[in-house]
Motif scaffolding. Structure first.
Motif, mmCIF file in Angstrom:
data_model
loop_
_atom_site.group_PDB
_atom_site.id
_atom_site.type_symbol
_atom_site.label_atom_id
_atom_site.label_comp_id
_atom_site.label_asym_id
_atom_site.label_seq_id
_atom_site.Cartn_x
_atom_site.Cartn_y
_atom_site.Cartn_z
ATOM 1 N N TYR A 168 -56.634 22.953 35.134
ATOM 2 C CA TYR A 168 -56.298 22.182 36.328
ATOM 3 C C TYR A 168 -57.586 21.848 37.073
ATOM 4 O O TYR A 168 -58.648 22.414 36.797
ATOM 5 C CB TYR A 168 -55.362 22.974 37.250
ATOM 6 C CG TYR A 168 -54.094 23.437 36.584
ATOM 7 C CD1 TYR A 168 -53.102 22.537 36.204
ATOM 8 C CD2 TYR A 168 -53.884 24.796 36.315
ATOM 9 C CE1 TYR A 168 -51.938 22.969 35.590
ATOM 10 C CE2 TYR A 168 -52.723 25.233 35.699
ATOM 11 C CZ TYR A 168 -51.756 24.313 35.332
ATOM 12 O OH TYR A 168 -50.615 24.740 34.711
ATOM 13 N N THR A 200 -56.861 11.140 44.097
ATOM 14 C CA THR A 200 -55.787 12.117 44.314
ATOM 15 C C THR A 200 -55.653 12.535 45.774
ATOM 16 O O THR A 200 -54.685 13.214 46.134
ATOM 17 C CB THR A 200 -56.046 13.376 43.463
ATOM 18 O OG1 THR A 200 -57.342 13.912 43.778
ATOM 19 C CG2 THR A 200 -55.987 13.046 41.979
ATOM 20 N N GLU A 208 -54.117 18.658 47.605
ATOM 21 C CA GLU A 208 -53.335 19.762 47.073
ATOM 22 C C GLU A 208 -54.283 20.888 46.665
ATOM 23 O O GLU A 208 -55.492 20.691 46.542
ATOM 24 C CB GLU A 208 -52.514 19.300 45.863
ATOM 25 C CG GLU A 208 -51.482 18.237 46.172
ATOM 26 C CD GLU A 208 -50.350 18.754 47.051
ATOM 27 O OE1 GLU A 208 -50.129 19.983 47.058
ATOM 28 O OE2 GLU A 208 -49.694 17.940 47.722
ATOM 29 N N TYR A 211 -54.705 20.189 40.854
ATOM 30 C CA TYR A 211 -54.081 18.998 40.292
ATOM 31 C C TYR A 211 -54.001 19.098 38.775
ATOM 32 O O TYR A 211 -54.830 19.749 38.129
ATOM 33 C CB TYR A 211 -54.889 17.746 40.656
ATOM 34 C CG TYR A 211 -54.831 17.359 42.106
ATOM 35 C CD1 TYR A 211 -53.842 16.520 42.599
ATOM 36 C CD2 TYR A 211 -55.777 17.862 43.000
ATOM 37 C CE1 TYR A 211 -53.788 16.175 43.937
ATOM 38 C CE2 TYR A 211 -55.733 17.519 44.347
ATOM 39 C CZ TYR A 211 -54.740 16.677 44.807
ATOM 40 O OH TYR A 211 -54.695 16.342 46.141
ATOM 41 N N GLY A 217 -50.504 14.780 40.161
ATOM 42 C CA GLY A 217 -50.068 15.632 41.247
ATOM 43 C C GLY A 217 -50.287 17.091 40.929
ATOM 44 O O GLY A 217 -50.886 17.445 39.911
ATOM 45 N N PRO A 218 -49.774 17.984 41.784
ATOM 46 C CA PRO A 218 -49.958 19.415 41.558
ATOM 47 C C PRO A 218 -49.019 19.920 40.466
ATOM 48 O O PRO A 218 -47.965 19.329 40.215
ATOM 49 C CB PRO A 218 -49.615 20.027 42.914
ATOM 50 C CG PRO A 218 -48.652 19.063 43.517
ATOM 51 C CD PRO A 218 -49.075 17.699 43.055
#
Length: 358
Positions: A168, A200, A208, A211, A217-218
């Protein structure tokens, strides 16, 4: 004894005295030892066992990261010693046991393609500079840069690792890598990382906690972490500092301006009467360290007249200056905040590993 001369008699007396002293010493030591342990006997096995370690031994999740000859990024399993082509993280098709590396996966064992990918990484290294050349840590720095280059995916996603728990993008980690790239002469790679953060970033300037590599997105419902916007501003300013004054620097400043603009606006709305964001020490630190970045970007965007007409904040450093003045007192009052952002178990969402084309 009868017939001994004076020298022999003296020698015999000396031996008797020394022998008596040794015998007395042995008797004293025997009396001091625990019952059942005699002089010269072996100690119990339990008494010579190695002491237990005072720290935990955490097993590795992976030995490293590699690129297969067809361009796929793979994790090197623990206990495996990969064979890389010189100066790269590309697996050598002639020496690699791909069954052990890929755990049943497929790969094209193309010698020519592997050599091309390895040359791409060598050229990338040569385009910048290795910290500590000639010193004891030169190999460590070169190895770290190769790992970072391998983990920088197309589109600018800077993943923390290739093992599932770390595949991530954390905004904080990505910001540090962007600065590392820029300071080693790889500004283009640094801008790829910052462009990913800009894409993002939320409209309110926040991020967040982490990602997915595709930027969609997360991976879970973890609470957003507001330190990301501070680290983004900090990294943008330091990356820009690596460029000399001129058209390129101005163009990069314009490119990074929306990222920093949103981060400044978002951070300003978080500030409390203490001049700090609410109860998040890392956020306050990131806000303070980013105070030099926004003015640097502003000064690189053109004339003062143009800046007056720009939507860029007139005094983006004012909140951070107030935070800097009040920081020590606020830090003592707030105490330690709860730890956030530790790696967790990935969800069922999977990511298709991208392949490298260059």
């Amino acid at each position: 004894m009868p017939g001994d001369d004076a020298r022999t008699t003296t020698r015999r007396r000396t031996h008797r005295v020394v022998g008596g002293v040794l015998l007395a010493t042995g008797s004293i030591l025997a009396a001091m030892l625990p019952v059942g342990v005699q002089v010269g006997s072996a100690r119990p096995a339990a008494a010579v066992d190695a002491p237990e370690l005072a720290y935990a031994v955490v097993p590795l999740y992976q030995e490293g990261v590699a690129v297969t000859p067809d361009g796929a990024v793979v994790a090197v399993p623990t206990g495996t010693r990969p064979a890389y082509l010189d100066g790269s993280r590309v697996l050598d098709p002639a020496l690699t046991n791909f069954d052990a590396i890929l755990d049943g996966g497929d790969a094209v064992h193309g010698t020519r393609e592997a050599a091309r990918l390895a040359q791409v990484q060598r050229d990338w290294l040569a385009s910048g500079r290795i910290p500590g050349v000639g010193g004891p840590y030169e190999d460590l720095a070169r190895s770290a840069l190769l790992d970072l280059h391998t983990l920088l995916l197309p589109g600018g996603a800077m993943v923390a690792g290739w093992e599932d728990r770390w595949r991530y993008v954390w905004p904080r980690d990505a910001a540090f890598v962007a600065v590392a790239f820029a300071r080693t002469g790889h500004v283009d790679s640094a801008l790829q990382v910052l462009d990913f953060l800009a894409r993002t970033q939320h409209d309110d300037g926040g991020f967040e906690a982490r990602y997915l590599p595709d930027g969609s997105g997360p991976p879970d419902d973890r609470t957003p972490q507001t330190d990301g916007q501070g680290w983004a501003m900090w990294a943008a300013g330091l990356v820009l500092d690596e460029l000399p004054a001129g058209p390129t620097r101005t163009a990069v400043a314009m490119r990074l301006a929306p990222l920093v603009q949103r981060a400044v606006d978002g951070t300003t709305t978080l500030l409390t009467q203490t001049g700090l964001p609410p109860r998040h020490r890392t956020t306050g630190s990131a806000t303070r360290t980013s105070s030099r970045s926004a003015p640097s970007l502003r000064s690189s965007r053109g004339s003062s007249r143009r800046r007056r007409c720009s939507p860029w904040p007139a005094t983006p450093s004012a909140p951070t200056s107030r935070a800097r003045r009040r920081w020590p007192r606020a830090r003592r009052r707030s105490g330690r905040s709860a730890a956030t952002g530790s790696p967790g178990t990935p969800t069922a969402r999977t990511v298709t590993p991208p392949r490298r084309s260059s």
